[in-house]
Design a protein around this motif. Structure first.
Motif, PDB file in Angstrom:
ATOM      1  N   ARG A  76       0.846  -1.373   0.020  1.00  0.00           N
ATOM      2  CA  ARG A  76       0.177  -0.073  -0.117  1.00  0.00           C
ATOM      3  C   ARG A  76       0.965   1.144   0.054  1.00  0.00           C
ATOM      4  O   ARG A  76       1.048   1.646   0.924  1.00  0.00           O
ATOM      5  CB  ARG A  76      -1.017   0.091   1.309  1.00  0.00           C
ATOM      6  N   LEU A  77       1.344   1.330  -1.232  1.00  0.00           N
ATOM      7  CA  LEU A  77       2.531   2.592  -1.235  1.00  0.00           C
ATOM      8  C   LEU A  77       1.937   3.392  -2.337  1.00  0.00           C
ATOM      9  O   LEU A  77       1.361   3.242  -3.466  1.00  0.00           O
ATOM     10  CB  LEU A  77       3.903   1.944  -1.902  1.00  0.00           C
ATOM     11  N   PRO A  78       2.108   4.753  -2.178  1.00  0.00           N
ATOM     12  CA  PRO A  78       1.866   5.984  -3.012  1.00  0.00           C
ATOM     13  C   PRO A  78       2.564   5.411  -4.475  1.00  0.00           C
ATOM     14  O   PRO A  78       3.806   5.224  -4.410  1.00  0.00           O
ATOM     15  CB  PRO A  78       2.438   7.061  -2.669  1.00  0.00           C
ATOM     16  N   GLY A  79       1.772   5.496  -5.333  1.00  0.00           N
ATOM     17  CA  GLY A  79       2.237   5.282  -6.940  1.00  0.00           C
ATOM     18  C   GLY A  79       2.159   3.918  -7.380  1.00  0.00           C
ATOM     19  O   GLY A  79       2.740   3.322  -8.363  1.00  0.00           O
ATOM     20  N   PHE A  80       1.916   2.679  -6.269  1.00  0.00           N
ATOM     21  CA  PHE A  80       1.888   1.592  -6.937  1.00  0.00           C
ATOM     22  C   PHE A  80       0.965   1.031  -7.762  1.00  0.00           C
ATOM     23  O   PHE A  80       1.391   0.418  -8.715  1.00  0.00           O
ATOM     24  CB  PHE A  80       1.746   0.567  -5.431  1.00  0.00           C
ATOM     25  N   THR A  81      -0.087   1.635  -8.015  1.00  0.00           N
ATOM     26  CA  THR A  81      -1.080   1.081  -8.895  1.00  0.00           C
ATOM     27  C   THR A  81      -0.716   1.890 -10.300  1.00  0.00           C
ATOM     28  O   THR A  81      -0.540   1.119 -11.185  1.00  0.00           O
ATOM     29  CB  THR A  81      -2.726   1.762  -8.877  1.00  0.00           C
ATOM     30  N   ALA A  82       0.150   2.988 -10.350  1.00  0.00           N
ATOM     31  CA  ALA A  82       0.601   3.440 -11.503  1.00  0.00           C
ATOM     32  C   ALA A  82       1.790   2.676 -11.965  1.00  0.00           C
ATOM     33  O   ALA A  82       2.052   2.391 -13.196  1.00  0.00           O
ATOM     34  CB  ALA A  82       1.009   5.087 -11.292  1.00  0.00           C
ATOM     35  N   PHE A  83       2.486   2.279 -11.045  1.00  0.00           N
ATOM     36  CA  PHE A  83       3.657   1.413 -11.325  1.00  0.00           C
ATOM     37  C   PHE A  83       3.308   0.088 -12.112  1.00  0.00           C
ATOM     38  O   PHE A  83       3.756  -0.439 -13.161  1.00  0.00           O
ATOM     39  CB  PHE A  83       4.508   0.980 -10.197  1.00  0.00           C
ATOM     40  N   GLN A  84       2.140  -0.739 -11.434  1.00  0.00           N
ATOM     41  CA  GLN A  84       1.657  -1.806 -11.927  1.00  0.00           C
ATOM     42  C   GLN A  84       1.091  -1.789 -13.243  1.00  0.00           C
ATOM     43  O   GLN A  84       1.325  -2.503 -14.269  1.00  0.00           O
ATOM     44  CB  GLN A  84       0.709  -2.550 -10.890  1.00  0.00           C
ATOM     45  N   ALA A  85       0.537  -0.561 -13.566  1.00  0.00           N
ATOM     46  CA  ALA A  85      -0.116  -0.282 -14.949  1.00  0.00           C
ATOM     47  C   ALA A  85       1.103   0.012 -16.045  1.00  0.00           C
ATOM     48  O   ALA A  85       0.997  -0.686 -17.174  1.00  0.00           O
ATOM     49  CB  ALA A  85      -0.857   0.522 -15.006  1.00  0.00           C
ATOM     50  N   THR A  86       2.308   0.804 -15.699  1.00  0.00           N
ATOM     51  CA  THR A  86       3.179   0.974 -16.688  1.00  0.00           C
ATOM     52  C   THR A  86       3.989  -0.289 -16.815  1.00  0.00           C
ATOM     53  O   THR A  86       4.342  -0.561 -18.016  1.00  0.00           O
ATOM     54  CB  THR A  86       3.974   2.290 -16.106  1.00  0.00           C
ATOM     55  N   ALA A  87       4.238  -0.999 -15.692  1.00  0.00           N
ATOM     56  CA  ALA A  87       5.055  -2.182 -15.898  1.00  0.00           C
ATOM     57  C   ALA A  87       4.231  -3.348 -16.683  1.00  0.00           C
ATOM     58  O   ALA A  87       5.056  -4.020 -17.427  1.00  0.00           O
ATOM     59  CB  ALA A  87       5.418  -2.585 -14.448  1.00  0.00           C
ATOM     60  N   SER A  88       3.080  -3.154 -16.605  1.00  0.00           N
ATOM     61  CA  SER A  88       2.343  -4.374 -17.377  1.00  0.00           C
ATOM     62  C   SER A  88       2.537  -4.059 -18.917  1.00  0.00           C
ATOM     63  O   SER A  88       2.826  -4.951 -19.591  1.00  0.00           O
ATOM     64  CB  SER A  88       0.703  -4.296 -16.939  1.00  0.00           C
ATOM     65  N   GLY A  89       2.569  -2.857 -19.176  1.00  0.00           N
ATOM     66  CA  GLY A  89       2.828  -2.522 -20.765  1.00  0.00           C
ATOM     67  C   GLY A  89       4.120  -2.899 -21.188  1.00  0.00           C
ATOM     68  O   GLY A  89       4.381  -3.274 -22.132  1.00  0.00           O
ATOM     69  N   LEU A  90       5.127  -2.519 -20.363  1.00  0.00           N
ATOM     70  CA  LEU A  90       6.690  -2.824 -20.570  1.00  0.00           C
ATOM     71  C   LEU A  90       6.626  -4.303 -20.788  1.00  0.00           C
ATOM     72  O   LEU A  90       7.410  -4.898 -21.532  1.00  0.00           O
ATOM     73  CB  LEU A  90       7.579  -2.266 -19.463  1.00  0.00           C
ATOM     74  N   LEU A  91       5.877  -5.142 -19.980  1.00  0.00           N
ATOM     75  CA  LEU A  91       6.159  -6.714 -19.924  1.00  0.00           C
ATOM     76  C   LEU A  91       5.394  -7.264 -21.083  1.00  0.00           C
ATOM     77  O   LEU A  91       6.035  -8.028 -21.816  1.00  0.00           O
ATOM     78  CB  LEU A  91       5.216  -7.111 -18.708  1.00  0.00           C
ATOM     79  N   ARG A  92       4.278  -6.500 -21.723  1.00  0.00           N
ATOM     80  CA  ARG A  92       3.722  -6.963 -22.834  1.00  0.00           C
ATOM     81  C   ARG A  92       4.518  -6.902 -24.131  1.00  0.00           C
ATOM     82  O   ARG A  92       4.628  -7.613 -24.756  1.00  0.00           O
ATOM     83  CB  ARG A  92       2.242  -6.269 -23.131  1.00  0.00           C
ATOM     84  N   GLU A  93       5.286  -5.550 -24.002  1.00  0.00           N
ATOM     85  CA  GLU A  93       6.249  -5.600 -25.073  1.00  0.00           C
ATOM     86  C   GLU A  93       7.378  -6.510 -25.205  1.00  0.00           C
ATOM     87  O   GLU A  93       7.597  -6.962 -26.340  1.00  0.00           O
ATOM     88  CB  GLU A  93       6.701  -3.998 -25.005  1.00  0.00           C
ATOM     89  N   HIS A  94       8.005  -6.575 -23.948  1.00  0.00           N
ATOM     90  CA  HIS A  94       8.959  -7.448 -24.053  1.00  0.00           C
ATOM     91  C   HIS A  94       8.738  -9.285 -24.318  1.00  0.00           C
ATOM     92  O   HIS A  94       9.369  -9.892 -24.794  1.00  0.00           O
ATOM     93  CB  HIS A  94       9.840  -7.596 -22.697  1.00  0.00           C
ATOM     94  N   VAL A  95       7.402  -9.641 -23.626  1.00  0.00           N
ATOM     95  CA  VAL A  95       6.988 -10.613 -23.844  1.00  0.00           C
ATOM     96  C   VAL A  95       6.535 -10.859 -25.408  1.00  0.00           C
ATOM     97  O   VAL A  95       6.961 -12.057 -26.144  1.00  0.00           O
ATOM     98  CB  VAL A  95       5.551 -11.155 -23.110  1.00  0.00           C
ATOM     99  N   ALA A  96       5.953  -9.998 -26.131  1.00  0.00           N
ATOM    100  CA  ALA A  96       5.739 -10.139 -27.409  1.00  0.00           C
ATOM    101  C   ALA A  96       7.198 -10.201 -28.220  1.00  0.00           C
ATOM    102  O   ALA A  96       7.169 -10.800 -29.264  1.00  0.00           O
ATOM    103  CB  ALA A  96       4.921  -8.698 -28.020  1.00  0.00           C
ATOM    104  N   ALA A  97       8.227  -9.590 -27.987  1.00  0.00           N
ATOM    105  CA  ALA A  97       9.776  -9.738 -28.412  1.00  0.00           C
ATOM    106  C   ALA A  97      10.219 -11.059 -27.930  1.00  0.00           C
ATOM    107  O   ALA A  97      11.411 -11.090 -28.603  1.00  0.00           O
ATOM    108  CB  ALA A  97      10.272  -8.490 -28.219  1.00  0.00           C
ATOM    109  N   ALA A  98       9.854 -11.836 -26.954  1.00  0.00           N
ATOM    110  CA  ALA A  98      10.291 -13.006 -26.457  1.00  0.00           C
ATOM    111  C   ALA A  98      11.773 -12.550 -25.986  1.00  0.00           C
ATOM    112  O   ALA A  98      12.773 -13.284 -26.080  1.00  0.00           O
ATOM    113  CB  ALA A  98      10.674 -13.971 -27.834  1.00  0.00           C
ATOM    114  N   ASP A  99      11.738 -11.463 -25.188  1.00  0.00           N
ATOM    115  CA  ASP A  99      12.915 -10.923 -24.582  1.00  0.00           C
ATOM    116  C   ASP A  99      12.664 -11.030 -23.075  1.00  0.00           C
ATOM    117  O   ASP A  99      12.237 -10.102 -22.355  1.00  0.00           O
ATOM    118  CB  ASP A  99      13.176  -9.433 -25.070  1.00  0.00           C
ATOM    119  N   ALA A 100      13.070 -12.043 -22.540  1.00  0.00           N
ATOM    120  CA  ALA A 100      12.993 -12.282 -20.999  1.00  0.00           C
ATOM    121  C   ALA A 100      13.814 -11.565 -20.109  1.00  0.00           C
ATOM    122  O   ALA A 100      13.432 -10.697 -19.154  1.00  0.00           O
ATOM    123  CB  ALA A 100      13.096 -13.793 -20.405  1.00  0.00           C
TER     124      ALA A 100
END
Length: 376
Positions: free
Chosen positions: A325-349
């Protein structure tokens, strides 16, 4: 006065609350917003317009920084809070605790669990290795839409034996575990049915039930509404890692009161009644809800009506991991999710781990819950 309440637009989110409101005509009127609104709308904005809010616990960091909510201790007695805590399944009440206070009552308990079509997958895979083997012969879909890419990633890390370090210092997860978790998502994405990556949990379960072209989802927030009736889906525990730990991130919903609202005894009585064990075992499940009370989860009649949803997923709920329960966590999980999708699509673990770690360092490293704003 008539209080204004806000919940989310799904039978699980609104039906029981609307039915309960009939017991006290004129006391509270419920509005609804979408699942995406529930997952992303800032509580501090909503609390300026609504008196009672159905909330998601990761929003608490930002909400507390803005002084948006009244602690439950200011309107409900300590003995009643202690009873709710003792009755709550898993960490469903603990997820709403911060700063030594409780900020919501757990109306609803949920975590990521597995979902399968029983005619295609007779028994849920026990481990992540079993999941990967299943994906070679049946259509398996990871849940990657919205914030769920990051939530799936964090759950896999937990199963691999490493709870994320969310104290605002150092690495979120080690490179070894972070890369392995990303690789699992990459492998599952390669064979996932077309179009599933864009579906939120409700849409994914709807597709499973209607089209029968997704045989198994290893991590999706459980919805009891899909566990019985025509085309029912079989829910089970989330997969284990090599050490036997189930990885799952708790969700669910809590009832909170805006800091600008002074609840009268009638409103407090209604909210307390919603948490009563008998209400949780009757009105909540009878009106499409998903109780947070452990006795309701063990109730034979409740389970029979729900296709054994509760007994089949209880271990996962009990072992689920609580987000900070930290300030900024929901924004972090949203932005990090987008980054993960990009790298998963590129097969870059490796790139996925670096991107997530970089975003964590940028937005959350060193962040702590700030002092409470004075309550007015």
């Amino acid at each position: 006065m008539t209080y204004r309440g806000l919940t989310w637009d799904h039978p699980r989110g609104r039906a029981a609350l609307e039915r309960a409101a009939l017991a006290a005509p004129g006391l509270i009127e419920w509005d609804v917003h979408s699942l995406e609104g529930f997952e992303s709308s800032p509580i501090e904005d909503l609390a300026a317009r609504y008196d009672v809010l159905v909330i998601d616990h990761p929003h608490l960091g930002d909400a507390l920084a803005g002084g948006a909510l009244s602690p439950v201790e200011s309107w409900l007695g300590a003995a009643e809070i202690e009873r709710v805590s003792a009755d709550a399944v898993g960490p469903s009440l603990a997820s709403y605790e911060a700063h030594g206070k409780t900020w919501a009552l757990p109306l609803d308990a949920a975590s990521q669990v597995s979902a399968r079509l029983p005619e295609r997958v007779a028994e849920a895979p026990r481990t992540w290795d079993d999941v990967l083997r299943l994906a070679r012969r049946e259509p398996v879909a990871p849940n990657l839409a919205g914030p769920h890419a990051m939530l799936s990633y964090l759950s896999i890390c937990v199963a691999l034996g490493e709870e994320p370090a969310v104290d605002g210092a150092g690495e979120l997860v080690s490179e070894r575990v972070g890369v392995e978790a990303a690789q699992i998502l990459i492998e599952l994405s390669r064979t996932a049915p077309s179009g599933t990556a864009e579906l939120n949990p409700i849409q994914l379960l709807e597709r499973m039930r209607a089209e029968r072209d997704v045989a198994y989802v290893p991590l999706v927030y459980g919805y009891v509404n899909y566990a019985s009736g025509p085309g029912s889906i079989a829910f089970g525990d989330a997969p284990e890692g090599p050490g036997g730990r189930i990885g799952s991130v708790i969700g669910g919903t809590g009832l909170a009161i805006s800091a600008r609202t002074t609840p009268d005894p009638q409103l407090v009585a209604l909210l307390s009644w919603l948490m009563h064990p008998l209400t949780q075992a009757t009105l909540i499940p009878e009106h499409s809800g998903q109780p947070s009370n452990g006795a309701a989860w063990h109730n034979a009649e409740v389970n029979r009506a729900a296709g054994d949803f509760y007994t089949a997923t209880r271990r996962t709920l009990d072992e689920s991991w609580v987000r900070p329960r930290l300030p900024g966590f929901t924004a972090f999980q949203a932005t990090a999710s987008g980054l993960l999708r990009e790298h998963v699509a590129a097969a870059d673990a490796a790139g996925a781990w670096r991107a997530v770690q970089g975003e964590y360092a940028r937005t959350l490293a060193g962040v702590t819950i700030p002092p409470l704003q004075p309550q007015t």
